[in-house]
Design an enzyme around this catalytic site. Structure first.
Site, short mmCIF file in Angstrom:
data_model
loop_
_atom_site.label_atom_id
_atom_site.label_comp_id
_atom_site.label_asym_id
_atom_site.label_seq_id
_atom_site.Cartn_x
_atom_site.Cartn_y
_atom_site.Cartn_z
N GLU A 1 0.80 -1.22 0.00
CA GLU A 1 0.00 0.00 0.00
C GLU A 1 0.84 1.27 0.00
O GLU A 1 0.49 2.24 -0.64
CB GLU A 1 -0.94 -0.02 1.22
CG GLU A 1 -2.06 -1.03 1.05
CD GLU A 1 -2.80 -1.27 2.35
OE1 GLU A 1 -3.21 -0.29 2.97
OE2 GLU A 1 -2.95 -2.45 2.74
N ASP B 214 -2.28 -4.91 3.55
CA ASP B 214 -2.40 -5.26 4.96
C ASP B 214 -3.38 -6.41 5.20
O ASP B 214 -4.33 -6.61 4.45
CB ASP B 214 -2.88 -4.04 5.77
CG ASP B 214 -1.87 -2.93 5.74
OD1 ASP B 214 -0.70 -3.20 5.40
OD2 ASP B 214 -2.25 -1.78 6.04
N ASP C 271 -6.01 -6.91 6.94
CA ASP C 271 -7.26 -6.56 7.60
C ASP C 271 -8.32 -6.38 6.51
O ASP C 271 -8.05 -6.55 5.34
CB ASP C 271 -7.09 -5.32 8.48
CG ASP C 271 -6.62 -4.10 7.71
OD1 ASP C 271 -6.65 -4.13 6.45
OD2 ASP C 271 -6.22 -3.10 8.33
N GLU D 87 -9.78 -3.77 5.17
CA GLU D 87 -9.50 -2.81 4.10
C GLU D 87 -8.39 -3.33 3.19
O GLU D 87 -8.45 -3.18 1.98
CB GLU D 87 -9.12 -1.45 4.69
CG GLU D 87 -10.21 -0.79 5.53
CD GLU D 87 -11.47 -0.43 4.75
OE1 GLU D 87 -11.36 -0.11 3.55
OE2 GLU D 87 -12.57 -0.49 5.35
N TYR E 182 5.34 2.39 10.73
CA TYR E 182 4.11 3.00 10.24
C TYR E 182 3.31 3.70 11.35
O TYR E 182 3.20 3.18 12.45
CB TYR E 182 3.26 1.91 9.60
CG TYR E 182 2.20 2.47 8.72
CD1 TYR E 182 2.55 3.30 7.65
CD2 TYR E 182 0.86 2.23 8.97
CE1 TYR E 182 1.58 3.84 6.86
CE2 TYR E 182 -0.11 2.76 8.17
CZ TYR E 182 0.26 3.58 7.12
OH TYR E 182 -0.69 4.13 6.33
N ARG F 204 0.05 4.81 11.33
CA ARG F 204 -1.39 4.62 11.48
C ARG F 204 -1.63 3.18 11.90
O ARG F 204 -1.72 2.28 11.08
CB ARG F 204 -2.09 4.94 10.16
CG ARG F 204 -2.07 6.42 9.83
CD ARG F 204 -2.89 6.78 8.61
NE ARG F 204 -2.16 6.57 7.40
CZ ARG F 204 -1.53 7.54 6.72
NH1 ARG F 204 -1.56 8.78 7.14
NH2 ARG F 204 -0.89 7.25 5.61
N HIS G 110 -0.51 -3.66 11.69
CA HIS G 110 0.87 -3.19 11.76
C HIS G 110 1.45 -3.39 13.16
O HIS G 110 0.75 -3.82 14.06
CB HIS G 110 0.94 -1.69 11.41
CG HIS G 110 0.40 -1.39 10.06
ND1 HIS G 110 -0.89 -1.00 9.85
CD2 HIS G 110 0.98 -1.43 8.85
CE1 HIS G 110 -1.10 -0.80 8.57
NE2 HIS G 110 0.03 -1.06 7.92
#
Length: 775
Positions: free
Chosen positions: A9, A82, A84, A86, A289, A291, A334
DNA sequence: CAGTGAGCGAGCTTCCGCTTGACTT
């Protein structure tokens, strides 16, 4: 040429991964989602009840997608977004948008960027998990339905351009309700007794004063007074001395939310500022990361931390731990936020980056350090004339542990240093004490605290609304919409009574303090209150504090394959849409909280107060009258609920004439969008800090003369066709009345030709084309 | 950031989550 393409991403992540994977792998990034619902229109098939969304490639991603398409040609594509909801959806959208061949497409995930973790991931590819993708689609569709069905109701009933949503509307509700709690708070006062004893035995190192307090408070001054009276001539003696060991543990490593809170408390950063600074550090490879909702550290980071701590502070300071996430709905794709290289305790950058980095380093290191060991001593002091006892507390740090590096602040931090010993002077059981004085001070109960940006994020995280990537944007949105404001409030003076017992005499004294001062706190606007009332009344389900938690459970069921996503959405939509329809029947008057204040004594027309297009206002007459109604904005210090008929009539006295200019033009005065002004002809002159109700003719003429002088200096060049070169607040610029243009540095404003000006105007960006939240 | 000062209008606005954009003062 490489035979494999890996898509992640973030570009910064792509860069680091590429190093580990060798030349058979090319690594590129998608920059987050590449397809989404179009911003215009619903784009969901409601009519047929399938709720099937229509996606399009996001405008700003067309270039990314075409590049990825090119790069994917004839290669095995590894979708490494990632792990998850999303991330899975991003992988799925990529597989469609890039028209990937299923046989040559692999889905991989990894949690830390190390050679072994990457090799492990590549060795165990899987397929896209369609159930997880569907859970994301359900999330996306539900948010669109809520946002795009409720917002238009607000446009019709209250004001155009307003917005509502699953996350933002609840965030506003939190602020509005906190303000109501504070308004409704009745401050009760009580009396707190403290005593100071004089110990002549005091030495240079130990204090010679012993401060003690009565654990209970008195409700009234009378009771406090009675107690002090009892203590007159009493004897005091240490009756008990108890020492207990205590421990303090370090806080978990940073997540987005805790980083925002600490950066706010310790560095005074706004949440936006924190995220921008962290982004820079991330791009420079300094931190992981930023976020994330995970408090987990990689094994590699743990061992590096242990090594650093041992080197810097010694082995007994090392205590590595694995932390567990507490917050609801955490997806933990993350690691926690930490320095990529723990041996570096500072970096060089701008001062914000340096300070934020150092904060992250300290927090990470401290999280792997030993507990602090304390010794708490409580002395109990007997009073000969009563059964009540006083108590004195001391605290000594036996072993500082993690406190050597870092301690977490609290929102109502008094700024005390936890490393400072609060030692008791040397005393023994049975020792008699000599009272210096005793006092009973009136203290007031404090109302709940207003939220800061960061404490609102904390609250949102606890409730599971919003995600690390949206906390900062959501807080900006609700401020941009005019629902809440960040501001300061001056404190007010408050009086309190102190009763002092000294040398067997009791004296009463009245003192004052400043209370309730606020800095950078979140306040609801009247618009925020009106919109919130409307939403809570009409959309109780979506505005419920547990709504997100409930639908998250449903999304989980979809992800586990126990429920079909469109079935879930359909179950939600049916009652929800009924609420939307019902809310459309609410009258504009009711929605805008229109209230009649009384009648105008002159015209006999009714006078109302309500929220209008530009905020709270008063209105004389109704829109059904033959004559148009008159409007006047409330002044900034007036509130809709409190405004009176008299105040409204006062407002209608504006615009007021203050006489004529020297040329004989009428001068009027009023409040406008930018404060109080006077106007003659079509010229406006700001009169701050003067007031339209009281400004004199003389003062008005003075201000006009000043303005005229400024105007004369303003015009640099005027061309015949109306194009002007003007000297504005931000330097010289060109305007044709509609559009403005900057002047290049190498040109002199006075010498610009008409042709040059026309060209500069043509090339200048269209007015208002720069959107604030361009996707 | 915006170079101003409305109030009904025409046409527009809006959601939440992923990610980084970059003309210059």
């Amino acid at each position: 040429m490489a035979k494999n393409l890996v898509i992640v991403e973030s570009p910064a992540k792509a860069k680091t991964i590429e190093k580990y994977l060798g030349k058979d792998f090319e690594v590129k990034s998608s920059l987050g989602h590449i397809r989404d619902l179009p911003s215009k229109g619903m784009s969901i098939d409601i009519k047929n009840g399938t709720f099937e969304p229509t996606y399009e490639i996001s405008e700003d991603k067309t270039k990314v997608v075409s590049e990825l398409r090119k790069a994917a040609k004839d290669k095995t594509v590894w979708l490494a977004s990632d792990e998850d909801r999303e991330g899975e959806a991003i992988a799925w959208h990529l597989s469609i948008a890039l028209k990937l061949d299923e046989k040559k497409t692999k889905r991989i995930v990894f949690h830390e960027i190390t050679k072994s973790a990457l090799e492990e991931a590549v060795a165990h590819p899987r397929h896209i998990d369609k159930n997880l993708v569907d859970a994301q689609q359900a999330r996306r569709v539900l948010d669109r339905l809520v946002g795009y069905e409720v917002s238009p109701v607000l446009w019709k009933k209250i004001r155009t351009g307003l917005s509502a949503g699953r996350v933002q509307s609840v965030a506003v509700r939190i602020i509005v309700e906190r303000e109501q709690e504070i308004e409704g708070f009745e401050s009760t006062s009580s009396f707190k007794v403290t005593a100071e004893f004089d110990l002549s035995s005091g030495t240079a190192t130990a204090p010679s004063l012993l401060r003690a307090e009565l654990p209970e408070k008195f409700k009234t001054e009378k009771e406090a007074h009675e107690f002090l009276k009892k203590c007159v001539g009493a004897e005091f003696e240490v009756s008990d001395l108890e020492t207990k060991p205590a421990k303090r543990s370090p806080a978990a490593p940073f997540t987005t939310s805790t980083l925002q809170q600490e950066a706010s408390r310790k560095l005074g950063f706004s949440v936006k500022q924190t995220m921008m600074t962290a982004q820079r550090l991330y791009e420079a490879g300094k931190i992981t990361y930023m976020r994330t909702d995970s408090v987990n550290l990689s094994n590699q980071a743990l061992s590096q931390a242990a090594k650093e701590i041992e080197k810097k502070f010694g082995k007994k300071y090392v205590q590595t731990r694995k932390y567990k996430t507490k917050s609801a709905g955490a997806q933990e794709a993350h690691e926690a936020i930490r320095p990529t290289n723990l041996s570096q305790d500072t970096i060089s950058g701008d001062s914000g980056q340096e300070r934020l980095y150092n904060l992250i380093w300290k927090r990470t290191i401290a999280s792997q350090m030993a507990e602090a060991e304390l010794e708490r001593t409580t002395a109990t002091i007997k009073i000969s004339t009563t059964d009540r006892t006083l108590s004195a507390q001391g605290e000594v740090i036996k072993f500082d542990g993690f406190l050597k590096v870092y301690f977490e602040s609290t929102d109502d931090d008094s700024g005390t240093n936890p490393l400072e010993d609060k030692m008791l002077p040397p005393i023994k059981v049975g020792q008699e004490l000599k009272l210096d004085h005793m006092q009973a001070r009136q203290t007031y109960a404090r109302p709940p605290a207003r939220y800061t940006e960061a404490s609102l994020v904390k609250k949102m995280e606890e409730m599971g609304i919003g995600r690390p990537s949206t906390y900062a944007p959501t807080i900006s949105t609700i401020q941009d919409r005019g629902y809440i404001e960040k501001g300061d409030r001056e404190g007010r003076q408050r009086f309190f009574t102190v009763l002092v017992l000294k040398k067997d005499k009791i004296e009463s004294d009245e003192q004052s303090e400043i209370t309730g001062a606020e800095r950078a706190k979140l306040f609801p606007t009247e618009m925020g209150e009106v919109v919130n009332d409307f939403l809570v009344k009409n959309f109780s389900n979506v505005l419920d504090y547990n709504f997100t938690a409930r639908v998250e459970e449903e999304f989980d069921r979809v992800a586990e394959g126990k429920e079909k996503w469109n079935r879930m959405i359909s179950d939600f939509y049916e009652p929800f849409h009924k609420e939307v329809k019902k809310s459309e029947d609410v009258s504009r008057e009711e929605a805008s909280q229109m209230r009649e204040l009384g009648k105008d004594p002159e015209t006999k027309k009714p006078i109302f107060v309500r929220i209008g297009r530009f905020g709270p206002m008063v209105q004389m007459g109704t829109k059904d009258d033959e004559e148009k109604p008159r409007f006047a904005s409330l002044l900034p210090n007036q509130k809709m609920e409190e405004v009176t008929l008299e105040e409204a009539l006062e407002l209608f006295k504006l615009p007021r004439s203050v006489g004529k200019t020297e040329e004989g033009e009428e001068i009027t005065t009023n409040f406008g969008r930018f404060g109080p002004y006077i106007k003659f002809g079509s010229t406006f002159v700001s009169i701050k800090p003067e007031d339209p109700f009281t400004i004199t003719h003389k003062k008005a003429l003075e201000l006009i003369a000043e303005k005229k002088k400024q105007e004369a200096e303003k015009n640099i060049q005027i061309f015949d066709n109306g194009i002007k070169v003007l000297n504005g607040r931000y330097g010289p610029y060109i305007t044709d009345g509609k559009k403005n243009a900057k002047i290049p540095k190498d040109k002199e404003p006075k010498k610009l030709t008409l042709a040059e000006c026309e060209k500069l105007l043509k090339d200048a960006p269209a007015k208002g084309s720069r959107r604030r939240f361009k996707k």
